[in-house]
Design an enzyme around this catalytic site. Structure first.
Site, PDB file in Angstrom:
ATOM      1  N   ASP A   1       0.871  -1.169   0.000  1.00 38.68           N
ATOM      2  CA  ASP A   1       0.000   0.000   0.000  1.00 38.68           C
ATOM      3  C   ASP A   1       0.913   1.226   0.000  1.00 38.68           C
ATOM      4  O   ASP A   1       1.539   1.542   1.015  1.00 38.68           O
ATOM      5  CB  ASP A   1      -0.883  -0.041   1.257  1.00 38.68           C
ATOM      6  CG  ASP A   1      -1.684   1.239   1.442  1.00 38.68           C
ATOM      7  OD1 ASP A   1      -1.526   2.166   0.643  1.00 38.68           O
ATOM      8  OD2 ASP A   1      -2.463   1.294   2.415  1.00 38.68           O
TER       9      ASP A   1
ATOM     10  N   GLN B   1       0.717   6.588   0.890  1.00 32.60           N
ATOM     11  CA  GLN B   1       1.429   7.708   1.526  1.00 32.60           C
ATOM     12  C   GLN B   1       2.867   7.816   1.029  1.00 32.60           C
ATOM     13  O   GLN B   1       3.633   8.635   1.541  1.00 32.60           O
ATOM     14  CB  GLN B   1       1.423   7.559   3.056  1.00 32.60           C
ATOM     15  CG  GLN B   1       0.056   7.559   3.681  1.00 32.60           C
ATOM     16  CD  GLN B   1      -0.667   8.906   3.595  1.00 32.60           C
ATOM     17  OE1 GLN B   1      -0.088   9.920   3.198  1.00 32.60           O
ATOM     18  NE2 GLN B   1      -1.938   8.917   3.955  1.00 32.60           N
TER      19      GLN B   1
ATOM     20  N   LYS C   1      -4.215  12.028  -3.257  1.00 33.04           N
ATOM     21  CA  LYS C   1      -3.151  12.417  -2.321  1.00 33.04           C
ATOM     22  C   LYS C   1      -1.938  12.966  -3.060  1.00 33.04           C
ATOM     23  O   LYS C   1      -0.964  13.366  -2.442  1.00 33.04           O
ATOM     24  CB  LYS C   1      -2.741  11.215  -1.462  1.00 33.04           C
ATOM     25  CG  LYS C   1      -3.846  10.723  -0.508  1.00 33.04           C
ATOM     26  CD  LYS C   1      -3.311   9.690   0.444  1.00 33.04           C
ATOM     27  CE  LYS C   1      -4.358   8.771   1.039  1.00 33.04           C
ATOM     28  NZ  LYS C   1      -5.225   9.385   2.027  1.00 33.04           N
TER      29      LYS C   1
ATOM     30  N   CYS D   1      -8.264   5.645  10.531  1.00 33.64           N
ATOM     31  CA  CYS D   1      -8.519   4.329   9.893  1.00 33.64           C
ATOM     32  C   CYS D   1      -7.430   3.330  10.258  1.00 33.64           C
ATOM     33  O   CYS D   1      -7.034   2.487   9.439  1.00 33.64           O
ATOM     34  CB  CYS D   1      -8.656   4.440   8.380  1.00 33.64           C
ATOM     35  SG  CYS D   1      -9.966   5.540   7.882  1.00 33.64           S
TER      36      CYS D   1
HETATM   37  N1  C6P Z   1      -5.704   7.706   4.355  1.00 34.50           N
HETATM   38  C1  C6P Z   1      -5.755   9.506   5.966  1.00 34.50           C
HETATM   39  O1  C6P Z   1      -6.216  10.542   6.447  1.00 34.50           O
HETATM   40  P1  C6P Z   1      -8.368   5.883  -0.362  1.00 34.50           P
HETATM   41  O2  C6P Z   1      -9.472   6.335   0.516  1.00 34.50           O
HETATM   42  O3  C6P Z   1      -8.639   4.539  -0.973  1.00 34.50           O
HETATM   43  O4  C6P Z   1      -7.942   6.909  -1.367  1.00 34.50           O
HETATM   44  O5  C6P Z   1      -7.096   5.721   0.602  1.00 34.50           O
HETATM   45  C2  C6P Z   1      -7.137   4.769   1.643  1.00 34.50           C
HETATM   46  C3  C6P Z   1      -5.800   4.691   2.295  1.00 34.50           C
HETATM   47  C4  C6P Z   1      -5.078   3.503   2.209  1.00 34.50           C
HETATM   48  N2  C6P Z   1      -3.846   3.397   2.727  1.00 34.50           N
HETATM   49  C5  C6P Z   1      -3.249   4.412   3.355  1.00 34.50           C
HETATM   50  C6  C6P Z   1      -1.861   4.234   3.893  1.00 34.50           C
HETATM   51  C7  C6P Z   1      -3.931   5.628   3.497  1.00 34.50           C
HETATM   52  O6  C6P Z   1      -3.336   6.637   4.130  1.00 34.50           O
HETATM   53  C8  C6P Z   1      -5.239   5.764   2.976  1.00 34.50           C
HETATM   54  C9  C6P Z   1      -6.032   7.016   3.188  1.00 34.50           C
HETATM   55  C10 C6P Z   1      -6.362   8.952   4.699  1.00 34.50           C
HETATM   56  O7  C6P Z   1      -4.807   8.916   6.499  1.00 34.50           O
HETATM   57  C11 C6P Z   1      -7.850   8.843   4.811  1.00 34.50           C
HETATM   58  S1  C6P Z   1      -8.351   7.630   5.984  1.00 34.50           S
END
Ligand code: C6P
Length: 414
Positions: free
Chosen positions: A207, A210, A233, A372
């Site tokens: 993943d 970030q 992001k 999350c």
């Molecule tokens: N983190 C945060 O504020 P999506 O929603 O699919 O674009 O991203 C999900 C996601 C998955 N992995 C990591 C490491 C993330 O940081 C995130 C999204 C945001 O930290 C929203 S919870």
């Protein structure tokens, strides 16, 4: 020999590309310290998407007329930009998704359901976002596989000394981990985890939500089998993301979603699948968003990925130094040298939501939440943190305003 000077990032100048900074919050200049949640968008991306809608819009991969071909060319050019950004061997291995969550679910369902069973083990980390934790937990339950978690030490770093014990749980089939933790900013040793996963005969799922917006990510150098990220992001629009998958695995996998575009031939008796990557792209894709993601990739590439990483490293060092001067603030996670531009903290005896609300009244946006990552919160013995995170448009003045806002929090709750 030519001497190249590393490019320096000029955040004050870049900031002018982002219209949002022209709009005050509560009558104060916007101090946006929540880029780990979602980044702001430069005019270049907004304008390009508008132009696409105004001049090149038609459904992709369907029409034979010029306009449709132009739209398809823009969409596919973006796939090549994603490929180049992460150094994937071919565009056939780049699947457009709605976001990283969808990409990770694609792997968990399409690979996991057919490859996990009793006696097998799916491994994640205690630092995972729910998007890379819950799908593997649930697919393990459905298939009868074991589910194991690599723990962390008190500094928020993965405990690789626990791997041998995990290997006793059965046949490890998949290891899923983030490259950078969204809550602690920890930069994880994905190369070492990938080597371990492959030694066990497992696949490695990364993943990189970030990581890709902030540092150089090379899927071939990492040696991983799947890697996902999300457009919103990295200065791109919402509704787009990408998943890299190794061709041999993608070819052997069943489709994740079914419908238009992902088929080759359909009859009452049977259906055959389209070539990669289209086998995994059912239905009309969010192609203007995918195109916008390509423009965002151009933007961050032009700024310089290494320059972004270096600049955020400076900012995170600065904010950690300033927070260390406040004895009533607890900071979570590793030292500056081991983390990306993300800092989670709490103020003694004040709920993080209250911290975020008072900061908001000062025009400073931070996230207050479990981010999350509830298993991680449990490990830290807390329910939530306030979190400041940085990007290429962040400036040191915003750190001053964060610190000033925290003094106000302290005063209000004294
Ligand atoms: N983190 C945060 O504020 P999506 O929603 O699919 O674009 O991203 C999900 C996601 C998955 N992995 C990591 C490491 C993330 O940081 C995130 C999204 C945001 O930290 C929203 S919870």
């Amino acid at each position: 020999m030519a001497v190249t000077t590393p490019r320096k990032l000029d955040a004050q100048t870049l900031r002018q590309d982002f219209p949002i900074f022209g709009h005050p919050i509560h009558g104060k200049p916007l101090s946006y310290l929540d880029s780990a949640s979602s980044s702001q968008k430069p005019r270049q991306v907004l304008d390009a998407m508008r132009t696409f809608y105004e001049t090149s819009y038609a459904n992709v991969h369907r029409g034979v007329y010029d306009l449709a071909e132009r739209a398809t060319a823009g969409f596919e050019a973006s796939r090549e930009k994603v490929r180049a950004l992460i150094n994937a061997p071919s565009t056939a291995e780049v699947i457009f998704t709605r976001n990283v969550t969808q990409g990770l679910n694609l792997v968990a369902y399409a690979w996991g359901l057919d490859n996990l069973g009793p006696g097998d083990v799916a491994v994640v980390t205690e630092l995972e976002h729910h998007a890379n934790f819950v799908p593997w937990q649930q697919i393990a339950k459905r298939t009868g596989a074991e589910f194991r978690v690599i723990g962390i030490d008190d500094a928020g770093e993965l405990r690789l000394d626990g791997l041998d014990a995990i290997a006793q749980a059965g046949q490890i089939k998949v290891v899923a981990a983030n490259l950078v933790s969204n809550t602690l900013g920890t930069i994880n040793p994905i190369d070492r985890l990938t080597a371990w996963a492959h030694e066990q005969g497992a696949i490695m799922v990364v993943d990189a939500a970030q990581a890709v917006p902030h540092r150089r990510v090379d899927v071939q150098a990492l040696g991983c089998d799947f890697l996902g990220f999300t457009s919103h992001k990295l200065c791109g629009p919402t509704g787009a993301g990408a998943l890299y998958g190794r061709r041999e695995l993608l070819e052997r996998m069943s489709p994740f979603e079914m419908g238009g575009e992902m088929i080759r031939k359909v009859s009452i008796e049977e259906t055959t699948w389209n070539d990669l990557p289209y086998k995994f792209e059912a239905g009309t894709p969010a192609f203007v968003e995918a195109y916008g993601m390509g423009v965002a990739i151009d933007y961050i590439t032009e700024v310089g990925i290494e320059a972004i990483e270096e600049y955020e490293h400076e900012l995170v060092g600065l904010v950690l130094d300033r927070l260390a001067e406040l004895p009533w603030v607890t900071v979570y996670g590793p030292p500056a040298g081991r983390r990306a531009g993300i800092v989670s903290f709490n103020v003694d005896d004040v709920h993080p939501h209250d911290v975020a609300q008072i900061l908001d009244s000062e025009g400073v946006c931070v996230r207050a939440s479990h981010h999350c990552t509830q298993p991680l919160m449990r490990r830290l013995g807390i329910t939530a943190t306030a979190r400041a995170s940085f990007y290429l448009y962040s400036i040191p003045e915003e750190i001053d305003r964060l610190i000033g806002g925290l003094h106000k929090v302290r005063k209000v709750f004294a």
